[in-house]
Design an enzyme around this catalytic site. Structure first.
Site, PDB file in Angstrom:
ATOM      1  CD1 TRP A 460      28.896  96.215  48.639  1.00 22.78           C
ATOM      2  CD2 TRP A 460      26.923  95.330  49.261  1.00 22.78           C
ATOM      3  NE1 TRP A 460      28.533  96.785  49.824  1.00 22.78           N
ATOM      4  CE2 TRP A 460      27.341  96.262  50.243  1.00 22.78           C
ATOM      5  CE3 TRP A 460      25.717  94.662  49.445  1.00 22.78           C
ATOM      6  CZ2 TRP A 460      26.579  96.541  51.382  1.00 22.78           C
ATOM      7  CZ3 TRP A 460      24.957  94.925  50.574  1.00 22.78           C
ATOM      8  CH2 TRP A 460      25.395  95.856  51.530  1.00 22.78           C
ATOM      9  CG  ASP A 461      26.905  93.040  40.332  1.00 19.89           C
ATOM     10  OD1 ASP A 461      25.793  92.532  40.079  1.00 19.89           O
ATOM     11  OD2 ASP A 461      27.883  92.924  39.583  1.00 19.89           O
ATOM     12  CG  MET A 462      27.281  90.702  46.772  1.00 25.39           C
ATOM     13  SD  MET A 462      28.729  89.820  46.166  1.00 25.39           S
ATOM     14  CE  MET A 462      30.054  90.831  46.817  1.00 25.39           C
TER      15      MET A 462
END
Length: 781
Positions: A460-462
């Protein structure tokens, strides 16, 4: 004629609601729109027949709408308004004389039922209006409370030694607290703050710049001079009293359309204790550039210090496995510790799997010689690589700001993910271990001491986006050297910075599955006991200006995959909430080490991601951003991905406001004391109304010993002051451009200043500019 036209309007509204409502029901959503649409159609039929019973039917529509709206959202004005606005306005229209004449009684005997029908409709309209007015005085999202004003630690550890009136590093000290010990400005006198001076850099976003050309710098203040950089990496020194330019240096980085970000968050400062005070380059400013250089400048005059590296400039592409133009650069200032300058770098997200390494490197600050390198793809070897060796391609990088504890000898690194962010297949064991984590390295050798992962198998591109904040925290077991780590998903990790073990508990919670066939999802994800993770979205969470765009947002919501936080990406499309824009981002949080409290700006904006099989990815040249919005090509990977906020056709968030808050936390207990919506829609709507809606923002706060926190960041063009104890806004000043930079404070000649850069942010669409603005109290105050 008026009655006929009115009946046509009701028929069209009814058909729209019935059609959209039927679609929504098929997707598993609310039945309200279909039922309301039928009510509109019946009302239209009765109006066309000039029957007064149309008013009774429509009164039932109003009552049904009110009951449904209160059931879904209670007395929340911004949620009630789109549900009932059109319904009530049309009810008021039916009560006007123009409509009444067309459906009036045909004989004297019809007047009693006529009055009953009219009175019934008027009563339902008044009830609905009363509910609306009552809801205007409530704020169901507000957490009301106070932080203690008690000085828990009167003599706190602030990090490396910095005079009270100065600001030597991005977060003031290597602890990254964004805390100024100055107390001249207080909640009692902050309203008297006024502009002391304004400086314009001349570096303004141009038509050929990449979208994410942003001004995010926090100036340094040493002696009587401020040091800063501009989006195109021009280094500038200003007089701290007047704001007049002392010198500037332009590295001429040039434009590069493959560069994802064009920004500079700050420069680094170093004083050579072995050199005479008046010797050339005895004090230096180190400038990171977007064309992958690190340049040493004489802090006195801006001249290049040619004794550093090759002619004063270090090539950061050395030993990189891939070197495409614009793919690697430093947006954040390096960390200075002893005789080392430690450099990380940003790597373009989701352009290609053939990307540079995310290696962390320590150089001799005087010569530029490589001392150690820590590559998360090869973490056990930290001795310098040879001239013919390369670092691990596409290893997780650190694009934000690092912190350090020189007494413990530890460097704290916030790490991101491997490109592509949304595809987890074929990741190495080391990538799985270090992605989206906080890592502690030995400052002298680069050896790993501990790692704390904040997301497992991140899809999630966290990235961990924010500088970890260091504070010596009073606990039930006595003082503990702590680390406060904000994350995009809203968790605040409070760790023992010696070991990485939680002070505030961290649990593993079940997470959704359902990935594409080639991938997998982690069955659990960590959750900190101190978290700003928002409630799960539902159909009722969808929003709009009217019931029509709200209905469209509900259809969109139910058409996408969503099982809560960490729903995996999909070909169908997935809602990512909290979004990868972050609850917290690079602006981090501010911590008062005396009161042991935290002040932050959580933001809530849902995003979507939709995977696109490689053979369906459009040819280059279309809607490509390689960032938070548009097509991310992921060249070399089996899927590209479309990303962007969950928005309505009107360009507004589909998710209901508020979207932005300020908050205060007692770090000793981990309890949230208050949470207030923050910011207006003045600069984000066609009509510049200063409506306090609570808007998104990107940037960070700073906090002062006087009890005032300062923050720009929101998408309206203001800098604000807040009472740290209550969280109340107690001062604001209009900025000439977007304030997406973190403020700082310093003292000069007995006067406290607050400085913010106002230059705008390309991705969030705030007004571009080139302003550096200092505020202070009037003389004698």
């Amino acid at each position: 004629m008026v009655t006929v036209i009115t009946s046509v309007v009701f028929l069209l509204v009814g058909l729209a609601l019935t059609g959209g409502g039927g679609w929504l029901i098929q997707l598993g959503g609310s039945w309200y729109y279909l039922l309301a649409g039928l009510g509109f159609i019946v009302t239209a039929f009765l109006l066309f027949r000039r029957q007064r019973s149309a008013l009774l039917v429509y009164g039932l529509v109003i009552l049904g709408t009110l009951a449904w709206a209160l059931y879904e959202v209670g007395f929340d004005w911004w949620q009630l308004a789109p549900r009932g606005g059109v319904v009530i306005l049309l009810g008021l229209w039916l009560l006007t004389p123009w409509v009444a004449r067309g459906i009036g009684p045909r004989s004297v005997t019809d007047r009693a039922p006529d009055r009953i029908a009219t009175g019934a409709l008027a009563a339902t309209v008044l009830i609905a209006l009363a509910a609306a007015v009552y809801s205007m005085f409530l704020d169901p999202h507000r957490i009301e409370g106070r932080l203690s004003a008690e000085a828990v630690t009167p003599q706190p550890n602030l990090g490396n030694s910095v005079p009270d009136g100065e600001w030597h590093q991005y977060g003031r000290t290597n602890y990254g607290q964004r805390y100024s010990p100055l107390a001249q400005i207080t909640p009692e006198n902050v309203k008297k703050l006024d502009v002391a001076w304004t400086y314009r850099t001349g570096d303004i976003r141009g038509p050929d710049d990449v979208t994410e050309t942003t001004y995010q710098v926090t100036p340094l203040k040493i002696g009587s001079t401020l040091y800063l950089c501009t989006p195109h990496n021009i280094a500038i020194a200003l007089d701290a009293t007047s704001g007049k330019e002392k010198w500037r240096y332009d590295p001429k980085v040039g434009l590069e359309n493959q560069r994802q970000h064009q920004t500079c968050r700050g420069v680094s400062y170093y004083q050579d204790s072995a050199a005479a005070a008046d010797a050339p380059c005895a004090t230096r400013v180190y400038l990171p550039t977007s064309d992958a250089r690190l340049i040493a400048l004489d802090a006195a005059n801006g001249q290049v210090c040619t004794g550093f590296a090759e002619g004063g400039s270090l090539n950061l592409l050395t030993n990189m496995p891939y070197k495409p133009a614009g793919y690697y650069y430093s947006t954040s200032p390096p960390t200075v510790s002893g005789n080392l300058i430690i450099v990380a770098g940003a790597v373009n997200d989701n352009f290609s799997i053939q990307s540079p390494s995310g290696v962390i490197r320590a150089f001799d600050i005087n010569t530029g010689a490589l001392v150690w390198n820590w590559d998360s793809g090869n973490p056990d070897r930290t001795t310098p690589v040879g001239p013919d060796e390369t670092y691990t391609a596409n290893s997780p990088n650190s694009w934000s700001v690092m912190s350090s504890d020189d007494a413990l000898g530890l460097l704290y690194v916030p790490l991101g993910n491997q490109v592509p962010d949304q595809l987890g297949m074929n990741r190495s064991e080391n990538v799985e271990r270090f992605s989206s984590s906080i890592v502690a390295l030995d400052i002298r050798t680069g050896q790993l001491r501990w790692v704390r992962q904040t997301v497992h198998h991140d899809l999630w591109d966290m990235d961990v986006p924010a500088q970890p904040v260091l504070i010596d925290l009073n606990t039930a077991n006595g003082p503990v050297p702590a680390l406060v780590g904000p994350t995009k998903q809203g968790d605040i990790y409070v760790l023992d910075r010696r070991t990485g073990e939680p002070i505030i508990p961290v649990t593993e919670e079940p997470a959704p599955g359902g990935t594409i066939p080639e991938d997998r999802a982690s069955p659990t994800q960590p959750l900190s006991g101190l978290s700003f993770n928002p409630p799960k979205l539902t159909g009722a969470s969808m929003w709009g200006v009217t019931m029509f765009d709200q209905l469209a947002c509900r259809i969109q919501f139910h058409s996408l995959n969503y099982l809560g936080r960490y729903t995996p990406p999909s070909v169908k499309g997935t809602i990512v909430y909290p979004g990868n824009f972050g609850v917290f981002n690079w602006g981090s949080v501010a911590v008062d080490p005396v009161r042991q409290v935290m002040f932050g700006m959580p933001t809530y904006l849902a995003f979507t991601s939709r995977l696109v099989p490689r053979d369906e990815v459009p040819a280059p040249g279309g809607d490509e951003k390689g960032s938070e919005q548009g097509l991310n090509r992921n060249e070399g990977a089996p899927y590209g991905v479309y990303m962007g906020p969950l928005m309505s056709a009107l360009g507004l968030p589909c998710q209901a406001p508020p979207w932005g808050y300020v908050t205060g936390v007692d770090l000793r207990t981990g309890k949230i004391a208050y949470k207030h919506k923050n910011g207006t829609v003045r600069d984000a709507s066609p009509i510049p109304l200063p409506i306090e809606l609570g808007v998104p923002g990107i940037g960070g706060p700073m906090i002062t010993a006087g009890g005032v926190a300062f923050l720009g960041a929101a998408i309206d063009d203001y800098i604000r002051g807040y009472d740290v104890t209550t969280g109340d806004e107690i001062w604001r000043a209009r900025l000439p451009a977007g304030g997406q930079a973190t403020p700082m404070s310093y003292e000069q000649d007995g006067r406290q200043y607050v400085v913010i850069v106002a230059g705008g942010h390309g991705s969030v669409g705030t007004k571009a500019g080139d302003y550096v603005i200092a505020y202070s109290l009037p003389y004698g105050q």
